[in-house]
Design a protein around this motif. Structure first.
Motif, mmCIF file in Angstrom:
data_model
loop_
_atom_site.group_PDB
_atom_site.id
_atom_site.type_symbol
_atom_site.label_atom_id
_atom_site.label_comp_id
_atom_site.label_asym_id
_atom_site.label_seq_id
_atom_site.Cartn_x
_atom_site.Cartn_y
_atom_site.Cartn_z
ATOM 1 N N ARG A 1 0.844 -1.240 0.078
ATOM 2 C CA ARG A 1 -0.167 -0.024 0.033
ATOM 3 C C ARG A 1 0.597 1.322 0.020
ATOM 4 N NH1 ARG A 1 -0.524 -2.001 5.496
ATOM 5 N NH2 ARG A 1 0.212 -0.745 6.907
ATOM 6 N N ILE A 2 0.186 2.293 -0.634
ATOM 7 C CA ILE A 2 0.793 3.688 -0.234
ATOM 8 C C ILE A 2 -0.102 4.594 0.527
ATOM 9 C CG2 ILE A 2 1.521 5.514 -1.727
ATOM 10 C CD1 ILE A 2 2.047 3.691 -4.224
ATOM 11 N N GLU A 3 0.544 5.218 1.307
ATOM 12 C CA GLU A 3 -0.255 6.271 2.293
ATOM 13 C C GLU A 3 0.354 7.786 1.930
ATOM 14 O OE1 GLU A 3 0.527 5.207 6.344
ATOM 15 O OE2 GLU A 3 -0.404 3.215 6.038
ATOM 16 N N LEU A 4 -0.465 8.493 1.432
ATOM 17 C CA LEU A 4 -0.138 9.961 1.144
ATOM 18 C C LEU A 4 -0.936 10.795 1.942
ATOM 19 C CD1 LEU A 4 -0.995 8.081 -1.930
ATOM 20 C CD2 LEU A 4 0.726 9.761 -2.816
ATOM 21 N N HIS A 5 -0.400 12.018 2.433
ATOM 22 C CA HIS A 5 -0.974 12.997 3.067
ATOM 23 C C HIS A 5 -0.267 14.531 2.843
ATOM 24 C CE1 HIS A 5 -2.332 14.780 7.219
ATOM 25 N NE2 HIS A 5 -3.243 15.286 6.184
ATOM 26 N N GLY A 6 -1.010 15.323 2.135
ATOM 27 C CA GLY A 6 -0.264 16.745 1.893
ATOM 28 C C GLY A 6 0.652 16.551 0.471
ATOM 29 N N PHE A 7 0.609 15.374 -0.133
ATOM 30 C CA PHE A 7 1.411 15.423 -1.222
ATOM 31 C C PHE A 7 0.953 15.824 -2.618
ATOM 32 C CE2 PHE A 7 3.782 13.051 -5.007
ATOM 33 C CZ PHE A 7 5.123 13.773 -4.466
ATOM 34 N N LYS A 8 1.244 16.760 -3.223
ATOM 35 C CA LYS A 8 0.766 17.375 -4.440
ATOM 36 C C LYS A 8 -0.816 17.422 -4.341
ATOM 37 C CE LYS A 8 4.689 16.473 -7.807
ATOM 38 N NZ LYS A 8 4.564 16.158 -8.936
ATOM 39 N N SER A 9 -1.599 16.556 -5.061
ATOM 40 C CA SER A 9 -2.870 16.722 -5.073
ATOM 41 C C SER A 9 -3.812 15.996 -3.872
ATOM 42 C CB SER A 9 -3.530 16.373 -6.363
ATOM 43 O OG SER A 9 -3.071 14.902 -6.615
ATOM 44 N N PHE A 10 -3.033 15.354 -3.077
ATOM 45 C CA PHE A 10 -3.605 14.392 -1.967
ATOM 46 C C PHE A 10 -3.503 15.249 -0.615
ATOM 47 C CE2 PHE A 10 -1.995 11.487 -5.076
ATOM 48 C CZ PHE A 10 -2.879 10.621 -5.253
ATOM 49 N N ALA A 11 -4.447 16.259 -0.718
ATOM 50 C CA ALA A 11 -4.461 17.109 0.532
ATOM 51 C C ALA A 11 -5.232 16.374 1.887
ATOM 52 C CB ALA A 11 -5.531 18.197 0.301
ATOM 53 N N ASP A 12 -5.931 15.442 1.669
ATOM 54 C CA ASP A 12 -6.423 14.375 2.832
ATOM 55 C C ASP A 12 -5.512 13.356 2.980
ATOM 56 O OD1 ASP A 12 -8.382 16.299 3.608
ATOM 57 O OD2 ASP A 12 -9.695 15.420 2.070
ATOM 58 N N LYS A 13 -5.478 12.567 3.846
ATOM 59 C CA LYS A 13 -4.544 11.331 3.940
ATOM 60 C C LYS A 13 -5.401 10.280 3.174
ATOM 61 C CE LYS A 13 -2.853 7.899 6.991
ATOM 62 N NZ LYS A 13 -2.384 7.661 8.302
ATOM 63 N N SER A 14 -4.550 9.821 2.212
ATOM 64 C CA SER A 14 -4.957 8.852 1.284
ATOM 65 C C SER A 14 -4.482 7.374 1.408
ATOM 66 C CB SER A 14 -5.205 9.220 -0.156
ATOM 67 O OG SER A 14 -5.744 10.466 -0.303
ATOM 68 N N VAL A 15 -5.047 6.353 1.300
ATOM 69 C CA VAL A 15 -4.478 5.018 1.095
ATOM 70 C C VAL A 15 -4.774 4.177 0.082
ATOM 71 C CG1 VAL A 15 -3.914 2.896 2.648
ATOM 72 C CG2 VAL A 15 -4.243 5.002 3.879
ATOM 73 N N ILE A 16 -3.708 3.698 -0.417
ATOM 74 C CA ILE A 16 -4.215 2.958 -1.647
ATOM 75 C C ILE A 16 -3.362 1.652 -1.458
ATOM 76 C CG2 ILE A 16 -3.526 2.758 -4.144
ATOM 77 C CD1 ILE A 16 -3.033 5.642 -4.250
ATOM 78 N N GLU A 17 -4.348 0.606 -1.392
ATOM 79 C CA GLU A 17 -3.979 -0.812 -1.179
ATOM 80 C C GLU A 17 -3.909 -1.541 -2.587
ATOM 81 O OE1 GLU A 17 -3.791 -2.441 1.617
ATOM 82 O OE2 GLU A 17 -4.325 -0.823 3.023
ATOM 83 N N PHE A 18 -2.691 -2.152 -2.592
ATOM 84 C CA PHE A 18 -2.468 -3.091 -3.732
ATOM 85 C C PHE A 18 -2.663 -4.618 -3.522
ATOM 86 C CE2 PHE A 18 0.122 0.577 -4.330
ATOM 87 C CZ PHE A 18 -0.294 1.186 -5.581
ATOM 88 N N GLN A 19 -4.086 -5.033 -3.575
ATOM 89 C CA GLN A 19 -4.413 -6.549 -3.288
ATOM 90 C C GLN A 19 -4.030 -7.380 -4.594
ATOM 91 O OE1 GLN A 19 -5.368 -7.426 -0.556
ATOM 92 N NE2 GLN A 19 -5.616 -5.329 0.445
ATOM 93 N N PRO A 20 -4.053 -8.399 -4.449
ATOM 94 C CA PRO A 20 -3.770 -9.518 -5.611
ATOM 95 C C PRO A 20 -4.883 -9.261 -6.677
ATOM 96 C CG PRO A 20 -3.380 -10.616 -3.658
ATOM 97 C CD PRO A 20 -3.996 -9.224 -3.071
#
Length: 369
Positions: free
Chosen positions: A5-24
């Motif tokens: 997964r990737i957790e982004l917060h305040g990076f470029k267009s991701f103002a809110d905390k966003s979590v991207i899960e990479f499931q099979p």
């Protein structure tokens, strides 16, 4: 090993905390233009140590922080975390899950790197992902324009990409570090040789200095021994003097005790003499009173004698012979008694006077003492 997964917060267009899960089963991320797909790959490259602002499509590093919009205010920090599954221990750390985090603060433009929430250096992250195919310049991350860049790159640059993909970049890097270490070691050896040559030039004067130092140390030891002997003798002399002074002090203390006792006795005697002198003063005063009385009596007797002489003369002139003889006999008797009393009082007066003189002399002697 794979990216979970990737957790982004305040990076470029991701103002809110966003979590991207990479499931099979996930093979890609799709979306319309401008939805932020490229920002995800930029975030991966940024966490893995990308330092080129141009590669991140910005003018300065602070551009990766969310800059605000009409409805949202700007963020002060950008944070991205990559979470990898490491159950196969592909990464050389003893964790089943590895988190790599990077932060950047807008206020001072300072950044932080973390591995499993522990602060670390960028070099630690580079060493961790080396030969995993995840380097920021590896072929695992291909952004827009990378194909043309790869085609137009120099052979040395393409070779670096191939080595990264083949997993030999780590050994090449170690080789370069070893070569640099050898060069530094050679430079150090050259410096050591220069130092040795310089020291060899100093050996002869140092030998002379050593000889002088040895002579100095020997003389210093002798001087110290002499000073110690002098001090010992001085201490012995002072100790003897101190013993003599202590003995004299003991004698003086004894004399002091004796003198204090004598003073006490003298004071007691003085008190006794003062009392006796007081008694003698009282006695002298009494004797002086008696003397005065005796002197008054003598004066009275002398007056009586004058009166008797006058009466006798008158009687002789006025009486006849027989009466005169009778009266004479009577007056002789009276006169004899008066003379006896007069002589007695004169004797008492003289004795009192002598006793007074004796007491006065004794009193003067006591006062002088």
């Amino acid at each position: 090993m794979y990216l979970k997964r990737i957790e982004l917060h305040g990076f470029k267009s991701f103002a809110d905390k966003s979590v991207i899960e990479f499931q099979p089963g996930i093979t890609g991320i799709v979306g319309p233009n401008g939805c932020g797909k490229s920002n995800i790959s930029d975030a991966v490259r940024w966490v893995l140590g990308e330092q080129s602002v141009k590669s991140l499509r910005g003018s300065n590093m602070a551009d990766v922080i969310f800059n605000g919009s009409e409805d949202r205010k700007a963020q002060n920090v950008a944070e991205v975390t990559l979470v990898f599954d490491n159950e196969d221990r592909f990464m050389n750390v003893d964790y089943n899950e590895v988190e790599i985090t990077r932060r950047l603060y807008r206020q001072n433009n300072e950044g932080e790197y973390l591995i499993n929430k522990e602060p670390c250096r960028l070099k630690d992250i580079v060493d961790l992902i080396m030969d995993t195919g995840l380097g920021r310049d590896s072929l695992s991350i291909i952004s827009q324009g990378n194909i043309s860049t790869f085609a137009d790159s120099k052979p040395e640059e393409r070779r670096g990409m191939f080595e990264e993909a083949a997993g030999v970049a780590k050994y090449r890097k170690r080789k370069l570090e070893s070569i640099r270490k050898l060069e530094r070691t050679k430079d150090n050896l050259d410096r050591v040789e220069d130092i040795c040559l310089e020291l060899e030039k100093q050996i002869t004067p140092l030998k002379r200095q050593k000889e002088k130092a040895e002579i100095y140390v020997d003389l210093k030891d002798q001087l110290q021994s002499i000073e110690v002997n002098v001090l010992v003798k001085g201490i012995e002399s002072l100790s003897d003097s101190l013993n003599e002074l202590n003995q004299s002090l003991d004698l003086l203390d004894k004399e002091k005790v004796t003198i204090e006792g004598q003073i006490l006795i003298n004071e007691q005697q003085n008190e006794s003499l003062k009392k006796k002198m007081f008694d003698l003063d009282q006695e002298v005063n009494g004797l002086q009173g008696q003397l005065l009385t005796a002197m008054n009596n003598v004066n009275q007797l002398e007056t009586q004698k004058v009166e008797i002489d006058a009466n006798r003369k008158h009687i002789l002139e006025t009486t006849n012979k027989e009466d005169l003889e009778a009266r004479m006999e009577q007056l002789k008797a009276i006169l004899q008694d008066a003379i006896s009393e007069y002589n007695d009082r004169v004797n008492r007066y003289n004795e009192t006077k002598e006793e007074k003189l004796t007491l006065e002399a004794f009193q003067e002697k006591i006062v002088l003492k």
